[in-house]
Design an enzyme around this catalytic site. Structure first.
Site, PDB file in Angstrom:
ATOM      1  N   ASP A  66       7.742 106.269  48.335  1.00 53.67           N
ATOM      2  CA  ASP A  66       7.904 104.881  48.070  1.00 53.67           C
ATOM      3  C   ASP A  66       8.426 104.435  46.919  1.00 53.67           C
ATOM      4  O   ASP A  66       7.810 104.789  45.843  1.00 53.67           O
ATOM      5  CB  ASP A  66       6.206 104.780  48.313  1.00 53.67           C
ATOM      6  CG  ASP A  66       5.925 102.923  48.542  1.00 53.67           C
ATOM      7  OD1 ASP A  66       6.688 102.443  47.946  1.00 53.67           O
ATOM      8  OD2 ASP A  66       5.002 102.816  48.852  1.00 53.67           O
ATOM      9  N   ASN A  93      19.468  99.306  47.201  1.00 54.14           N
ATOM     10  CA  ASN A  93      19.596  98.391  48.537  1.00 54.14           C
ATOM     11  C   ASN A  93      18.066  98.269  49.076  1.00 54.14           C
ATOM     12  O   ASN A  93      18.092  97.109  49.874  1.00 54.14           O
ATOM     13  CB  ASN A  93      20.302  99.382  49.352  1.00 54.14           C
ATOM     14  CG  ASN A  93      20.117  98.657  50.756  1.00 54.14           C
ATOM     15  OD1 ASN A  93      20.842  97.901  51.175  1.00 54.14           O
ATOM     16  ND2 ASN A  93      19.415  99.734  51.705  1.00 54.14           N
ATOM     17  N   TYR A 162      10.619  85.570  49.475  1.00 55.93           N
ATOM     18  CA  TYR A 162      11.858  86.464  49.841  1.00 55.93           C
ATOM     19  C   TYR A 162      13.238  85.962  48.775  1.00 55.93           C
ATOM     20  O   TYR A 162      13.740  86.480  48.109  1.00 55.93           O
ATOM     21  CB  TYR A 162      12.039  86.684  51.118  1.00 55.93           C
ATOM     22  CG  TYR A 162      13.530  87.586  51.404  1.00 55.93           C
ATOM     23  CD1 TYR A 162      13.488  88.800  51.228  1.00 55.93           C
ATOM     24  CD2 TYR A 162      14.656  86.880  51.910  1.00 55.93           C
ATOM     25  CE1 TYR A 162      14.420  89.526  51.570  1.00 55.93           C
ATOM     26  CE2 TYR A 162      15.714  87.603  52.078  1.00 55.93           C
ATOM     27  CZ  TYR A 162      15.698  89.137  51.909  1.00 55.93           C
ATOM     28  OH  TYR A 162      16.841  89.816  52.305  1.00 55.93           O
TER      29      TYR A 162
HETATM   30  P1  NDP Z   1      16.102  97.583  57.077  1.00 51.52           P
HETATM   31  O1  NDP Z   1      14.865  97.490  57.089  1.00 51.52           O
HETATM   32  O2  NDP Z   1      16.968  98.231  58.210  1.00 51.52           O
HETATM   33  O3  NDP Z   1      16.248  98.842  55.776  1.00 51.52           O
HETATM   34  C1  NDP Z   1      15.626  98.694  54.749  1.00 51.52           C
HETATM   35  C2  NDP Z   1      15.450 100.101  53.714  1.00 51.52           C
HETATM   36  O4  NDP Z   1      14.661  99.920  52.745  1.00 51.52           O
HETATM   37  C3  NDP Z   1      14.753 101.166  54.751  1.00 51.52           C
HETATM   38  O5  NDP Z   1      15.511 102.462  54.669  1.00 51.52           O
HETATM   39  C4  NDP Z   1      13.599 101.178  54.366  1.00 51.52           C
HETATM   40  O6  NDP Z   1      13.021 102.590  54.237  1.00 51.52           O
HETATM   41  C5  NDP Z   1      13.635 100.709  52.768  1.00 51.52           C
HETATM   42  N1  NDP Z   1      12.318 100.437  52.039  1.00 51.52           N
HETATM   43  C6  NDP Z   1      11.858  99.362  52.451  1.00 51.52           C
HETATM   44  N2  NDP Z   1      10.544  99.388  51.480  1.00 51.52           N
HETATM   45  C7  NDP Z   1      10.429 100.542  50.901  1.00 51.52           C
HETATM   46  C8  NDP Z   1       9.429 100.964  49.885  1.00 51.52           C
HETATM   47  N3  NDP Z   1       8.368 100.439  49.712  1.00 51.52           N
HETATM   48  N4  NDP Z   1      10.032 102.397  49.524  1.00 51.52           N
HETATM   49  C9  NDP Z   1      11.011 102.891  49.841  1.00 51.52           C
HETATM   50  N5  NDP Z   1      11.918 102.375  50.716  1.00 51.52           N
HETATM   51  C10 NDP Z   1      11.728 101.211  51.254  1.00 51.52           C
HETATM   52  O7  NDP Z   1      16.556  96.357  56.341  1.00 51.52           O
HETATM   53  P2  NDP Z   1      18.347  96.078  55.873  1.00 51.52           P
HETATM   54  O8  NDP Z   1      19.247  97.112  55.906  1.00 51.52           O
HETATM   55  O9  NDP Z   1      18.430  94.642  56.389  1.00 51.52           O
HETATM   56  O10 NDP Z   1      17.961  95.938  54.287  1.00 51.52           O
HETATM   57  C11 NDP Z   1      18.515  96.507  53.268  1.00 51.52           C
HETATM   58  C12 NDP Z   1      18.959  95.269  52.234  1.00 51.52           C
HETATM   59  O11 NDP Z   1      19.526  94.188  52.695  1.00 51.52           O
HETATM   60  C13 NDP Z   1      17.511  94.697  51.654  1.00 51.52           C
HETATM   61  O12 NDP Z   1      17.559  94.449  50.161  1.00 51.52           O
HETATM   62  C14 NDP Z   1      17.374  93.151  52.338  1.00 51.52           C
HETATM   63  O13 NDP Z   1      16.795  92.362  51.713  1.00 51.52           O
HETATM   64  C15 NDP Z   1      18.920  92.815  52.379  1.00 51.52           C
HETATM   65  N6  NDP Z   1      19.363  91.973  53.266  1.00 51.52           N
HETATM   66  C16 NDP Z   1      19.558  92.057  54.524  1.00 51.52           C
HETATM   67  C17 NDP Z   1      19.895  91.216  55.401  1.00 51.52           C
HETATM   68  C18 NDP Z   1      19.905  91.243  57.002  1.00 51.52           C
HETATM   69  O14 NDP Z   1      20.078  90.365  57.617  1.00 51.52           O
HETATM   70  N7  NDP Z   1      19.538  92.261  57.533  1.00 51.52           N
HETATM   71  C19 NDP Z   1      20.415  89.921  55.031  1.00 51.52           C
HETATM   72  C20 NDP Z   1      20.601  89.846  53.419  1.00 51.52           C
HETATM   73  C21 NDP Z   1      20.198  90.891  52.721  1.00 51.52           C
HETATM   74  P3  NDP Z   1      11.555 102.996  54.845  1.00 51.52           P
HETATM   75  O15 NDP Z   1      11.216 102.071  55.930  1.00 51.52           O
HETATM   76  O16 NDP Z   1      11.790 104.288  55.270  1.00 51.52           O
HETATM   77  O17 NDP Z   1      10.760 103.058  53.679  1.00 51.52           O
END
Ligand code: NDP
Length: 279
Positions: A66, A93, A162
């Site tokens: 985490d 990311n 956000y």
């Molecule tokens: P996903 O939900 O598909 O991926 C998010 C990733 O972040 C997962 O691998 C998740 O892993 C990890 N994550 C979230 N919280 C935690 C935590 N507390 N500890 C460790 N890992 C964490 O979303 P996206 O790929 O869309 O998001 C990636 C980035 O892109 C983000 O910063 C988002 O704000 C940004 N973004 C996305 C957009 C979209 O439309 N999709 C648009 C603009 C920006 P796990 O769940 O395994 O912990």
């Protein structure tokens, strides 16, 4: 020879979405990669995707943790250095948004959502970057942050906490870039618009709601002029560009917008987000 041969990349949030696509791309282009997320099964799926493309198993380190825990972050950095001996590229990311369980938006959204979103989208980026700094200075490395067009300058009141976290991240990118370039480390970011990922589920939206919003955008030019939501790999290519010093060496502290034209028109802001997700 591939362009990231000899480099080590750590991609946070690589158990899904954009981070997964970036980790696969770095590995396919020669880097050794540390992949991470909390969900062990999804992390394993990322690893298998990487191995499927012929990357040797010892080029991949999977660390389940985490990111909001500094202990987890220590483990991430320490195990990367222990296995690969260096760190060249840090991709901050991991991130998410939180929706209110009662559908409240704007200032009506509970302040606990503000605390939670700042914790993962901003505080964890600061602390992980501080921990990675000495290793990146040694390698004269690169940091790429994943922001969002929600950072503004337009208001995003439906998801204001956000949007505030990403606006804050953009200022972090600029400040850290100036702080670190004197040591030879570059910091930049990418600002995506809508991307098909797991973020809807992660936000706690009902099944299919995020996809409905993406479809709404695709069919409304004032939301998405190019008419097509991005795939994670579209953003991964920009992350790789910003991490590739031969291509982007003179870009410092900038955010590259990749949104199919959305931020030029920003018509989505005139629609009710909750209605978009139910239409
Ligand atoms: P996903 O939900 O598909 O991926 C998010 C990733 O972040 C997962 O691998 C998740 O892993 C990890 N994550 C979230 N919280 C935690 C935590 N507390 N500890 C460790 N890992 C964490 O979303 P996206 O790929 O869309 O998001 C990636 C980035 O892109 C983000 O910063 C988002 O704000 C940004 N973004 C996305 C957009 C979209 O439309 N999709 C648009 C603009 C920006 P796990 O769940 O395994 O912990």
């Amino acid at each position: 020879m591939t362009r990231f041969n000899g480099k080590v990349a750590l991609v946070t949030g690589s158990s899904n979405g954009i981070g997964r696509a970036a980790a696969i791309l770095f590995a396919q282009e020669g880097a050794k990669v540390t992949i991470t997320g909390r969900n062990v099964q999804r992390l394993e799926e990322t690893k298998q995707e990487i191995l499927k493309s012929g990357v040797p198993e010892d080029h991949v380190l999977a660390v389940a943790c985490d990111l909001t825990s500094e202990q987890g972050q220590d483990e991430l950095i320490n195990s990367t250095i222990a296995k690969f001996g260096r760190l060249d590229i840090l991709v901050n990311n991991a991130g998410t948004a939180f929706v209110d369980s009662q559908g409240k938006t704007g200032l009506n959204q509970d302040v606990s959502d503000y605390d939670n979103v700042m914790q993962i989208n901003m505080r964890s980026v600061v602390t992980l970057t501080k921990k990675a700094k000495e290793h990146l200075i040694k390698s004269k490395g690169e940091i790429v942050n994943v922001s969002s067009i929600a950072a503004g300058p337009q208001a995003h009141s439906d998801m204001m906490y956000y949007a505030m976290s990403k606006a804050s991240l953009d200022q972090f990118t600029r400040c850290a870039a100036i702080d670190l370039i004197q040591h030879g480390v570059r910091v930049n970011s990418v600002s995506p618009g809508g991307v098909t990922t797991g973020i809807g589920e992660a936000m706690g939206l009902p099944a299919g709601a995020f996809e409905k919003m993406m479809k709404f955008m695709e069919s409304h030019k004032e939301c998405l002029p190019c008419g097509k939501i991005a795939e994670p790999v579209d953003i991964a290519h920009i992350i790789a560009f910003l991490a590739d010093r031969r291509l982007s060496s003179y870009i410092i502290g900038q955010s590259i917008v990749a949104d199919g034209g959305s931020s030029l028109v920003m018509g989505c802001q005139a629609h009710d987000m909750m209605k978009m997700m139910s239409s």
